[in-house]
Design an enzyme around this catalytic site. Structure first.
Site, PDB file in Angstrom:
ATOM      1  N   SER A  51       0.795  -1.227   0.000  1.00 51.82           N
ATOM      2  CA  SER A  51       0.000   0.000   0.000  1.00 51.82           C
ATOM      3  C   SER A  51       0.828   1.277   0.000  1.00 51.82           C
ATOM      4  CB  SER A  51      -0.960   0.026   1.192  1.00 51.82           C
ATOM      5  OG  SER A  51      -0.277   0.276   2.395  1.00 51.82           O
ATOM      6  N   LYS A  96       0.697   4.711   6.694  1.00 53.07           N
ATOM      7  CA  LYS A  96       0.038   5.548   5.688  1.00 53.07           C
ATOM      8  C   LYS A  96       0.587   6.969   5.753  1.00 53.07           C
ATOM      9  CE  LYS A  96      -2.843   2.124   4.919  1.00 53.07           C
ATOM     10  NZ  LYS A  96      -2.635   1.248   3.785  1.00 53.07           N
TER      11      LYS A  96
END
Length: 196
Positions: A51, A96
């Protein structure tokens, strides 16, 4: 003469005991300092998944800074670590990038991120992927005080704040900021978050 040898032996034993005691204290202090640094200041973590491609790759080892956010708030483009939703009995941690800050409205229109109706320039850290899934940001999501909107750099595969299951992340949930990549050695060095 026999007394002098005895005195010398006693002195030698005392000196040896003192050296051993000094060494034990030294090792204990070093161990305590390392424990405190790893527990309160930094911690090793490993990237699991794709990701954050191309910034961070699956299997890379990182050190996160656990103390900075005690002195200042997360900044846009910081790469942070926080607990995310997982299957029962497991607690995954997500890595993230901070995109939206408290009080801002995040919206995804035609595959691009807008903050307070202005397009966010993300090419500074290599984001070029078109965002197909806008999720909770489709109609605009206004962050509350202390909330951050976080997204992975590899938008097509990232499970992030766009999804209701993850949603915005509060400052209290953020464990730390990615600081240094330590593995592989060829990529060793600080991990830049982008502009402040």
């Amino acid at each position: 003469m026999g007394n002098i040898n005895k005195d010398e032996q006693v002195q030698e034993k005392r000196s040896m005991v003192r050296e051993i005691l000094d060494m034990v204290i030294y090792v204990a202090v070093i161990g305590l300092v390392v424990y405190l640094i790893l527990h309160f200041v930094g911690q090793r973590t490993v990237v699991n998944g794709d990701s954050m491609d191309n910034t961070l790759r699956d299997g890379q080892s990182l050190i996160m800074d656990k103390i900075s956010y005690r002195f200042h708030d997360p900044r846009r483009f910081d790469i942070v670590i926080f607990p995310g939703p997982g299957e029962e009995g497991e607690q995954p941690y997500y890595i993230k990038r901070v995109i939206g800050l408290p009080g801002e409205t995040v919206q995804i229109i035609d595959g691009k991120v807008y903050i307070n109706d202005k397009e966010l320039k993300e090419d500074i850290y290599g984001i070029t992927d078109y965002i197909e899934y806008a999720g909770i940001a489709e109609d605009g999501y206004t962050l509350e005080e202390n909330e951050y909107f976080c997204m992975g750099d590899n938008r097509p595969v990232s499970f992030d704040s766009r999804y209701e299951e993850v949603g915005p992340v509060t400052k209290d949930e953020i464990i730390g900021k990615v600081w240094i990549r330590i593995w592989p050695f060829s990529k060793f060095g600080p991990v830049e978050g982008g502009q402040q």
